[in-house]
Design a protein around this motif. Sequence first.
Motif, PDB file in Angstrom:
ATOM      1  N   THR A 239       0.821  -1.215   0.000  1.00 34.27           N
ATOM      2  CA  THR A 239       0.000   0.000   0.000  1.00 34.27           C
ATOM      3  C   THR A 239       0.853   1.263   0.000  1.00 34.27           C
ATOM      4  O   THR A 239       0.312   2.361  -0.144  1.00 34.27           O
ATOM      5  N   ASN A 240       2.162   1.102   0.166  1.00 29.28           N
ATOM      6  CA  ASN A 240       3.053   2.261   0.192  1.00 29.28           C
ATOM      7  C   ASN A 240       4.421   1.860  -0.339  1.00 29.28           C
ATOM      8  O   ASN A 240       4.709   0.663  -0.505  1.00 29.28           O
ATOM      9  N   PRO A 241       5.309   2.839  -0.601  1.00 25.28           N
ATOM     10  CA  PRO A 241       6.602   2.523  -1.208  1.00 25.28           C
ATOM     11  C   PRO A 241       7.727   2.299  -0.209  1.00 25.28           C
ATOM     12  O   PRO A 241       8.868   2.066  -0.615  1.00 25.28           O
ATOM     13  N   HIS A 242       7.428   2.375   1.108  1.00 27.82           N
ATOM     14  CA  HIS A 242       8.516   2.334   2.088  1.00 27.82           C
ATOM     15  C   HIS A 242       8.397   1.224   3.126  1.00 27.82           C
ATOM     16  O   HIS A 242       9.383   0.870   3.760  1.00 27.82           O
ATOM     17  N   GLY A 243       7.210   0.687   3.353  1.00 34.98           N
ATOM     18  CA  GLY A 243       7.060  -0.428   4.274  1.00 34.98           C
ATOM     19  C   GLY A 243       6.602  -0.058   5.666  1.00 34.98           C
ATOM     20  O   GLY A 243       6.634  -0.899   6.573  1.00 34.98           O
ATOM     21  N   MET A 244       6.174   1.198   5.864  1.00 34.77           N
ATOM     22  CA  MET A 244       5.609   1.552   7.168  1.00 34.77           C
ATOM     23  C   MET A 244       4.378   0.671   7.422  1.00 34.77           C
ATOM     24  O   MET A 244       3.661   0.303   6.498  1.00 34.77           O
TER      25      MET A 244
END
Length: 411
Positions: free
Chosen positions: A151-156
């Motif tokens: 859902t995001n590009p960084h993995g939070m």
Amino acid sequence: MLTRILAVIILFLSFGSCLPTARAEAPQIVGEAAALLDAGTGQLLYGKQEHKRMFPASTTKVLTALVAMERADLKETVTIGPNPVNAGGTSMWFQEGERLTLEELLYALLLNSANDAGVAIAEHVAGSVENFAAICNQRAKELGARDTHFTNPHGMPDANHYSTAYDLALMGREAMKNKDFRKIVATVHHEVPRSDPEAQKYLFNHNKLLWSKVYGYQGATGIKTGYTVQAGQCIIAAAQRDGRELIAVVLRSEGSNLWTDAARLLDYGFANFTNQQLVRQGEVMDKLPVKYGKSQVSLVAASDFLYTFPRQGAAEVQISKEIIPSIKAPVTKGQVLGTVLLKSGEQELGRVNLVAAADVQRDWWAISKAFVTWTVPPLVILLWIRRRLMLYRRRKQRAARRRRYYDYEIE
């Protein structure tokens, strides 16, 4: 030729049969999930809950970088918008309006694990984080990563942001095929040019396998670490030895165990498995007559075929060919005309297409000969029959005239 390949395989199997047949002991991994792939063949050499869906933390950034490199030029200029500034987590503290090349942002993403770099990259490539996540999910499916959803590009942390050890290994394997990606993830130090002299410029790779005197690994080539409270310690690691490269993934390990887990996986792969080239690209495997062609066509392997075997107790390999029964000219170079099938017992190891090594043009003389062969004899026979019928009718006509003449004489 195929017989030469078979000879090589028999030699390998003879060597393997001299070794003990006991399986090597699997590595003891502290991490909750793990996977080990051979980068050359893509085979899974070890797995521990390798298909369990888990939080991937910053190992997400491997797919982010791969998609960015595939869809944009490294020299493109990226302008930082308002959203990267609020990314949270590890950051380079980019300022809105700041301009950097995509390449510099990728260094920040992969070395410093900068979340703001990830958001800036996503918005530059796809217009929004949501659009970029959709592209990443599609790319993951293309790689065979069926248990991944980003859902995001960084993995939070996000309940809908997950992957598996096996899927991440597939992503790492594909990313390491990109020379620019390989260069970045193998870099220990890098300086990012910033217009603000007080801004963070110096990057240091978090992957201790590359540089640590304690945890460094011989032949390490990358790739990416990750950590959140929910995900624990994570890593995708790669190393090369003796012409082979392995991809190891560990998820939710603890402290220094992250490095020892990765090292144990890599040691296990290098010590207990070996790659054998069973088919060589471009090697002539057979020849096929070409109807109406000027020559035969050589069938060559369309690609190499490697397979990873245990060093102890190698299996028997059978190679067979499936070739189309006949072919007519013209034939085009690269045209698929059959396959090579590789099996071990009932298990299919793989297939390699057999393709035409060169063009084969129509032989018009051969076509003419075929035409003559199939048309002239029937024509001659028909003419002969016609001639015989004509002679027969003439004889009958003469006989009829004679009868009329004799009948006239008698009267």
